[in-house]
Design a protein around this motif. Structure first.
Motif, short mmCIF file in Angstrom:
data_model
loop_
_atom_site.label_atom_id
_atom_site.label_comp_id
_atom_site.label_asym_id
_atom_site.label_seq_id
_atom_site.Cartn_x
_atom_site.Cartn_y
_atom_site.Cartn_z
N GLY A 256 -38.49 -0.63 16.01
CA GLY A 256 -38.35 0.77 16.37
C GLY A 256 -37.58 1.48 15.27
N ASP A 257 -37.78 2.77 15.16
CA ASP A 257 -37.05 3.57 14.18
C ASP A 257 -35.62 3.75 14.69
OD1 ASP A 257 -35.93 5.55 12.57
OD2 ASP A 257 -37.72 6.82 12.59
N PRO A 258 -34.61 3.29 13.93
CA PRO A 258 -33.24 3.40 14.42
C PRO A 258 -32.78 4.85 14.61
CG PRO A 258 -33.25 2.67 12.14
CD PRO A 258 -34.67 2.68 12.61
N SER A 259 -33.44 5.79 13.94
CA SER A 259 -33.09 7.21 14.06
C SER A 259 -34.05 7.98 14.96
CB SER A 259 -33.09 7.87 12.68
OG SER A 259 -32.20 7.20 11.83
N PRO B 160 -43.35 -11.35 -1.11
CA PRO B 160 -44.79 -11.23 -0.86
C PRO B 160 -45.13 -11.97 0.43
CG PRO B 160 -44.36 -11.93 -3.12
CD PRO B 160 -43.05 -11.99 -2.39
N GLY B 161 -45.91 -11.34 1.28
CA GLY B 161 -46.28 -11.95 2.55
C GLY B 161 -45.41 -11.54 3.71
N LEU B 162 -44.32 -10.81 3.43
CA LEU B 162 -43.45 -10.31 4.50
C LEU B 162 -43.54 -8.80 4.52
CD1 LEU B 162 -41.16 -10.57 6.64
CD2 LEU B 162 -39.54 -10.50 4.73
N GLU B 163 -43.98 -8.25 5.65
CA GLU B 163 -44.11 -6.81 5.83
C GLU B 163 -43.25 -6.35 7.00
OE1 GLU B 163 -48.36 -5.32 5.61
OE2 GLU B 163 -48.66 -7.48 5.98
N THR B 164 -42.60 -5.22 6.82
CA THR B 164 -41.79 -4.64 7.89
C THR B 164 -42.18 -3.18 8.07
OG1 THR B 164 -39.96 -6.10 7.28
CG2 THR B 164 -39.44 -4.27 8.72
N ARG B 165 -42.38 -2.79 9.32
CA ARG B 165 -42.74 -1.41 9.64
C ARG B 165 -41.97 -0.93 10.86
NH1 ARG B 165 -49.41 -1.42 9.24
NH2 ARG B 165 -49.52 -2.23 7.11
N TYR B 166 -41.86 0.42 10.94
CA TYR B 166 -41.35 1.09 12.15
C TYR B 166 -42.55 1.55 12.95
CZ TYR B 166 -36.81 1.77 9.77
OH TYR B 166 -35.61 1.59 9.12
N SER B 167 -42.49 1.39 14.26
CA SER B 167 -43.57 1.95 15.08
C SER B 167 -43.57 3.46 14.92
CB SER B 167 -43.40 1.55 16.56
OG SER B 167 -42.13 1.88 17.05
N SER B 168 -44.75 4.05 14.99
CA SER B 168 -44.87 5.49 14.83
C SER B 168 -44.18 6.20 15.99
CB SER B 168 -46.34 5.91 14.78
OG SER B 168 -46.96 5.68 16.03
N ALA B 169 -43.81 7.45 15.77
CA ALA B 169 -43.12 8.23 16.81
C ALA B 169 -43.94 8.29 18.10
CB ALA B 169 -42.81 9.63 16.29
N GLU B 170 -45.28 8.47 17.97
CA GLU B 170 -46.11 8.58 19.16
C GLU B 170 -46.29 7.23 19.88
OE1 GLU B 170 -47.20 9.38 16.06
OE2 GLU B 170 -49.15 8.51 15.69
N ASP B 171 -46.05 6.11 19.19
CA ASP B 171 -46.19 4.78 19.81
C ASP B 171 -44.86 4.18 20.25
OD1 ASP B 171 -48.96 4.57 19.61
OD2 ASP B 171 -48.87 3.71 17.59
N ALA B 172 -43.76 4.79 19.88
CA ALA B 172 -42.44 4.20 20.14
C ALA B 172 -42.20 3.91 21.61
CB ALA B 172 -41.34 5.09 19.58
N VAL B 173 -42.63 4.80 22.50
CA VAL B 173 -42.41 4.59 23.93
C VAL B 173 -43.19 3.37 24.42
CG1 VAL B 173 -44.22 6.13 24.81
CG2 VAL B 173 -42.13 5.75 26.14
N SER C 173 -51.11 -0.78 13.44
CA SER C 173 -52.08 0.02 12.67
C SER C 173 -51.57 1.43 12.37
CB SER C 173 -53.43 0.07 13.40
OG SER C 173 -53.35 0.90 14.54
N ARG C 174 -50.70 1.96 13.23
CA ARG C 174 -50.17 3.31 13.02
C ARG C 174 -48.70 3.31 12.59
NH1 ARG C 174 -53.43 3.92 17.55
NH2 ARG C 174 -51.69 3.59 18.97
N ALA C 175 -48.15 2.12 12.39
CA ALA C 175 -46.74 2.00 12.05
C ALA C 175 -46.48 2.44 10.60
CB ALA C 175 -46.26 0.58 12.26
N VAL C 176 -45.22 2.79 10.33
CA VAL C 176 -44.80 3.33 9.03
C VAL C 176 -44.01 2.26 8.29
CG1 VAL C 176 -43.43 5.15 7.95
CG2 VAL C 176 -44.64 5.59 10.10
N PRO C 177 -44.38 1.96 7.04
CA PRO C 177 -43.63 0.94 6.27
C PRO C 177 -42.15 1.31 6.16
CG PRO C 177 -45.67 1.51 5.14
CD PRO C 177 -45.51 2.50 6.27
N VAL C 178 -41.29 0.30 6.31
CA VAL C 178 -39.85 0.48 6.11
C VAL C 178 -39.62 0.52 4.61
CG1 VAL C 178 -37.58 -0.58 6.37
CG2 VAL C 178 -39.22 -0.63 8.27
N GLY C 179 -38.95 1.53 4.17
CA GLY C 179 -38.77 1.59 2.71
C GLY C 179 -37.72 2.49 2.35
#
Length: 192
Positions: free
Chosen positions: A81-84, A119-132, A186-192
């Motif tokens: 989840g997005d911490p903010s 390489p091979g490790l991906e981290t994403r935040y769920s999108s705002a519309e999917d967070a719930v 699929s709709r998540a945002v890469p952590v970066g």
């Protein structure tokens, strides 16, 4: 009849064959189950819990294991989840515990930061519309096994039930939960 009714009632048939075990609390699942599933994953390790922070204390040498898995070609994905995010703030108010949701996410981010880019490790935040949808259901996949936690009302993850599933065929419970986490990814945002 070949099978007396008592035997038939005890045999798993159909989709319920995918249910390996259920626990009334995630914390009731032995740490050895988590460790074995992580260790035995060779192709897919997908941690789609909202915070995932407990892995660092529950699975021995978890950071080293993630590194080894990613370097050996196992696809390692972590969905947070997005911490903010707004849903994170709402969930913190609901849970009202000292170790807040955003703090638990930041613990995971801190540990991942220490690993560096792999390489091979991906981290994403769920999108705002999917967070719930993400905050209410954690799906942890280990190749053809999954541990699933539907979060109950005001309870934190470790106080919610857990299902251990093992894929037996197309369209079962394992696939349903896998599809849920893939949709979030699929709709998540890469952590970066």
């Amino acid at each position: 009849m070949l099978w007396p009714r008592a035997v038939k009632d005890r045999l798993k048939t159909g989709n319920d064959r995918e249910l390996v075990r259920s626990y009334p609390y995630r914390s009731a699942c032995p740490s050895t189950v988590w460790t074995e599933l992580v260790e035995n994953s060779g192709e897919e390790l997908f941690l789609a819990g909202y915070t995932n922070y407990f892995f660092w204390s529950q699975v021995p040498r978890f950071a080293e294991t993630l590194r080894r898995k990613a370097e050996s070609g196992c696809r390692v994905r972590i969905l947070l989840g997005d911490p903010s995010g707004e849903v994170t703030a709402q969930r913190e108010a609901i849970e009202d515990v000292a170790l807040s949701v955003s703090t638990r996410i930041r613990i995971t981010l801190d540990h991942l930061g220490r690993l560096g880019a792999l390489p091979g490790l991906e981290t994403r935040y769920s999108s705002a519309e999917d967070a719930v949808n993400h905050v209410s259901l954690s799906v942890f996949r280990f190749d053809s096994d999954a541990l699933v936690t539907p979060h109950l009302a005001r309870l934190v993850g470790h106080d919610s039930p857990l299902l251990h599933l093992r894929r037996q065929g197309a369209g079962g419970m394992f696939d349903r939960f896998a599809e849920h986490s893939e949709e979030l990814w699929s709709r998540a945002v890469p952590v970066g």
